[in-house]
Design a protein around this motif. Structure first.
Motif, PDB file in Angstrom:
ATOM      1  N   ASN A 182      23.198   2.057  80.268  1.00 16.44           N
ATOM      2  CA  ASN A 182      23.466   3.236  79.221  1.00 16.44           C
ATOM      3  C   ASN A 182      23.817   4.299  79.935  1.00 16.44           C
ATOM      4  OD1 ASN A 182      22.237   0.985  77.364  1.00 16.44           O
ATOM      5  ND2 ASN A 182      20.632   1.491  78.088  1.00 16.44           N
ATOM      6  N   HIS A 183      24.434   4.513  81.127  1.00 21.60           N
ATOM      7  CA  HIS A 183      24.913   5.677  81.630  1.00 21.60           C
ATOM      8  C   HIS A 183      26.406   5.414  81.740  1.00 21.60           C
ATOM      9  CE1 HIS A 183      20.846   6.122  82.243  1.00 21.60           C
ATOM     10  NE2 HIS A 183      20.798   7.024  83.284  1.00 21.60           N
ATOM     11  N   ILE A 184      27.143   6.533  81.493  1.00 20.17           N
ATOM     12  CA  ILE A 184      28.775   6.630  81.816  1.00 20.17           C
ATOM     13  C   ILE A 184      28.656   7.171  83.165  1.00 20.17           C
ATOM     14  CG2 ILE A 184      31.054   7.212  81.374  1.00 20.17           C
ATOM     15  CD1 ILE A 184      29.912   7.474  78.254  1.00 20.17           C
ATOM     16  N   TRP A 207      24.627  15.406  79.882  1.00 20.54           N
ATOM     17  CA  TRP A 207      25.224  15.221  81.381  1.00 20.54           C
ATOM     18  C   TRP A 207      24.241  15.471  82.277  1.00 20.54           C
ATOM     19  CZ3 TRP A 207      30.428  13.905  81.527  1.00 20.54           C
ATOM     20  CH2 TRP A 207      31.201  13.879  80.228  1.00 20.54           C
ATOM     21  N   GLN A 208      23.923  14.624  83.151  1.00 19.60           N
ATOM     22  CA  GLN A 208      22.966  14.864  84.319  1.00 19.60           C
ATOM     23  C   GLN A 208      23.654  15.365  85.526  1.00 19.60           C
ATOM     24  OE1 GLN A 208      20.646  11.204  84.976  1.00 19.60           O
ATOM     25  NE2 GLN A 208      20.985  11.441  87.136  1.00 19.60           N
ATOM     26  N   THR A 209      22.900  16.322  85.995  1.00 21.12           N
ATOM     27  CA  THR A 209      23.245  16.967  87.318  1.00 21.12           C
ATOM     28  C   THR A 209      22.023  17.117  88.085  1.00 21.12           C
ATOM     29  OG1 THR A 209      22.589  19.222  86.170  1.00 21.12           O
ATOM     30  CG2 THR A 209      24.993  18.665  86.136  1.00 21.12           C
ATOM     31  N   ALA A 211      25.366  15.407  90.546  1.00 20.77           N
ATOM     32  CA  ALA A 211      26.086  13.980  90.577  1.00 20.77           C
ATOM     33  C   ALA A 211      24.916  13.185  91.333  1.00 20.77           C
ATOM     34  CB  ALA A 211      27.591  14.193  91.205  1.00 20.77           C
ATOM     35  N   GLN A 212      25.102  11.815  90.969  1.00 19.18           N
ATOM     36  CA  GLN A 212      23.939  10.830  91.638  1.00 19.18           C
ATOM     37  C   GLN A 212      24.681  10.385  92.713  1.00 19.18           C
ATOM     38  OE1 GLN A 212      21.187   9.564  90.546  1.00 19.18           O
ATOM     39  NE2 GLN A 212      21.023   8.301  92.608  1.00 19.18           N
ATOM     40  N   ALA A 213      23.859  10.473  93.785  1.00 24.88           N
ATOM     41  CA  ALA A 213      24.606  10.055  95.225  1.00 24.88           C
ATOM     42  C   ALA A 213      24.163   8.467  95.413  1.00 24.88           C
ATOM     43  CB  ALA A 213      23.961  10.637  96.323  1.00 24.88           C
ATOM     44  N   ASN A 253      25.866  -0.542  92.729  1.00 29.35           N
ATOM     45  CA  ASN A 253      24.619  -0.812  92.013  1.00 29.35           C
ATOM     46  C   ASN A 253      23.977   0.130  91.335  1.00 29.35           C
ATOM     47  OD1 ASN A 253      22.074  -1.825  91.379  1.00 29.35           O
ATOM     48  ND2 ASN A 253      22.368  -3.646  92.472  1.00 29.35           N
ATOM     49  N   VAL A 254      24.002   0.384  90.170  1.00 27.48           N
ATOM     50  CA  VAL A 254      23.125   1.493  89.627  1.00 27.48           C
ATOM     51  C   VAL A 254      21.631   1.231  89.386  1.00 27.48           C
ATOM     52  CG1 VAL A 254      25.349   1.889  88.178  1.00 27.48           C
ATOM     53  CG2 VAL A 254      23.335   0.988  87.078  1.00 27.48           C
ATOM     54  N   GLU A 255      21.085   0.145  89.860  1.00 22.70           N
ATOM     55  CA  GLU A 255      19.534   0.013  90.067  1.00 22.70           C
ATOM     56  C   GLU A 255      19.134   0.408  91.420  1.00 22.70           C
ATOM     57  OE1 GLU A 255      17.815  -1.717  87.470  1.00 22.70           O
ATOM     58  OE2 GLU A 255      19.626  -1.061  86.293  1.00 22.70           O
ATOM     59  N   THR A 256      19.709   0.038  92.458  1.00 23.51           N
ATOM     60  CA  THR A 256      19.447   0.441  93.595  1.00 23.51           C
ATOM     61  C   THR A 256      20.089   1.670  94.061  1.00 23.51           C
ATOM     62  OG1 THR A 256      21.113  -0.926  94.624  1.00 23.51           O
ATOM     63  CG2 THR A 256      18.973  -1.947  94.365  1.00 23.51           C
ATOM     64  N   ASN A 257      20.848   2.120  93.346  1.00 20.00           N
ATOM     65  CA  ASN A 257      21.932   3.235  93.609  1.00 20.00           C
ATOM     66  C   ASN A 257      22.542   3.160  95.076  1.00 20.00           C
ATOM     67  OD1 ASN A 257      21.393   4.407  91.129  1.00 20.00           O
ATOM     68  ND2 ASN A 257      19.858   5.630  91.617  1.00 20.00           N
ATOM     69  N   SER A 258      23.220   1.875  95.397  1.00 19.80           N
ATOM     70  CA  SER A 258      23.736   1.754  96.541  1.00 19.80           C
ATOM     71  C   SER A 258      25.030   1.204  96.211  1.00 19.80           C
ATOM     72  CB  SER A 258      22.854   1.092  97.421  1.00 19.80           C
ATOM     73  OG  SER A 258      22.844  -0.385  96.715  1.00 19.80           O
TER      74      SER A 258
END
Ligand SMILES: *[C@@H]1O[C@H](CO)[C@@H](O)[C@H](O)[C@H]1NC(C)=O
Length: 400
Positions: A182-184, A207-209, A211-213, A253-258
């Protein structure tokens, strides 16, 4: 002069006869993960699941009501709850229309759309899994289009809604976007470091700030193509990002953010498009050749060894060979991890409509996002702008 004409004519004749112009075809999966290929030699095909691509025989599914496929920027999306393929940009004479292929019933319909300022010739978009709403960025402006529960067109038009300016740098940025959890995710946004993506959180409309690393193999901060892997149920959790130089295929992978870097496509083509099932990433090159990479959502070592192979069954019919100097010609294609076999293309795989939609959303809880996902299944219409915050307040109340 005649010589120039001759050269031009030869160029035309030597172009792969497989296709109408690049950009007028697209591929998508139905909910049983059959590969659907639209407008190849003027026909549409169901190539079945990945276990049949090395040597199977695609089924001709060309039928009445299909769009003319005469556009130059045709895009296909899977509405998973409805086993429907939404096709944009497939009719030059009706550039705003969206054609719907009801994959379960094998029927086409033509949905008229009010552009309301949206430019169908210049945009990127995702179709949100849970809300069935398109989110698009066009010339720096955001737009949304609520598809409701349409597997067949309505007689009344649906409308794009302008959601205001995107809150990321859009100057000199050709958006590269994909949806998961549910995120773009926006790749290659100017100013972002390699390995980072900007995020729009759909259900909270913000808008999330910063940026996700992502840890692991950092994808480059460049333009590319992105598409997400489906799950049999629930929201997507992994995204493939392929930079224009084709050097690698990054699985985010947006669960582990890797992120893991897998083999780059055999055919390096910045104009290629991509579509993924649960376990197969398919490339449609501009010349019509199809190839694919098996991706196991859980097996990193299998993925590290995975190779791109031609979708030989379709390429044979359409006259296209997967390009890239033969690197992709190994018949070992089928030694793959893709094993979802579910026979006929019947629309039974995704039976959920509104009710089960919210059920399944709740079953796969978005880790850490805190989104009230169970409450925000199909039917909660949200959009880019502040208006949707009101919608969320309503949802919150209905939870109490
Ligand atoms: C991954 O990133 C998302 C988006 O920023 C965040 O909501 C989530 O908490 C992160 N998950 C982990 C395990 O760090």
């Amino acid at each position: 002069m005649p010589r120039l004409y001759t050269v031009a004519l030869l160029a035309l004749l030597s172009a792969p006869s497989a296709l109408a112009a690049a950009g007028s075809s697209c591929v998508a999966f139905d909910t049983a993960w059959n590969l659907l290929a639209f407008n190849f030699n003027g026909k549409d095909y169901n190539a079945g699941t990945s276990d049949s691509w090395a040597s199977g025989t695609p089924t001709d599914i060309t039928t009445t009501g299909r769009p003319p496929f005469d556009g130059t920027n045709t895009k296909c999306y899977l509405a998973q709850f409805f086993n429907a393929i939404y096709v944009l940009g497939a009719d030059k004479s009706k550039p705003n229309d969206l054609y719907i292929y009801d994959a379960g019933n094998k029927k086409w319909s033509d949905q008229s759309v009010n552009a309301a300022g949206f430019d169908p010739t210049s945009y990127e978009a995702i179709l949100d899994h849970d809300t069935n709403v398109f989110y698009a960025v066009s010339k720096g402006e955001t737009f949304s289009l609520d598809m409701g529960d349409l597997a067949t067109a309505n007689s009344s038009a649906v409308s794009w809604v302008d959601g205001g300016a995107a809150e990321i740098t859009t100057t000199n940025y050709d958006p590269v976007m994909s949806v998961a959890q549910n995120h773009i995710f926006f790749f290659g946004v100017p100013g972002n470091a390699a390995g980072s993506a900007s995020i729009f959180v759909i259900h909270f409309a913000f808008w999330q700030t910063p940026a996700q690393a992502f840890t692991g193999d950092a994808f480059p901060a460049t333009h590319g193509q992105a598409t997400s892997f489906f799950l049999d149920e629930g929201v997507q959790q992994q995204i493939a990002f392929i930079p224009d130089d084709g050097s690698k295929t990054y699985i985010v992978n947006v669960e582990t953010n890797s992120t893991a870097a897998l083999a780059g496509p055999s055919t390096v083509d910045a104009a290629a498009t991509y579509f993924a099932s649960t376990t197969a990433l398919v490339q449609l090159a501009a010349n019509g050749a199809l190839s694919w990479l098996p991706v196991d959502p859980k097996d990193a070592s299998a993925n590290a060894a995975a190779k791109w192979s031609p979708v030989a069954s379709l390429n044979k019919i359409t006259g296209s060979a997967a390009g890239g100097g033969g690197a992709a010609t190994s018949a070992g294609a089928s030694g793959s991890t893709a094993s979802k076999t579910s026979g006929a293309a019947g629309g039974s795989a995704a039976t959920g409509k509104a009710g089960s939609a919210s059920g399944s959303a709740g079953a796969s809880t978005p880790s850490g996002s805190g989104a009230p996902s169970a409450a925000v299944g199909r039917g909660a219409s949200v959009a880019w702008g502040a208006g949707s915050v009101l919608g969320l307040v309503g949802i919150a109340f209905s939870l109490l």
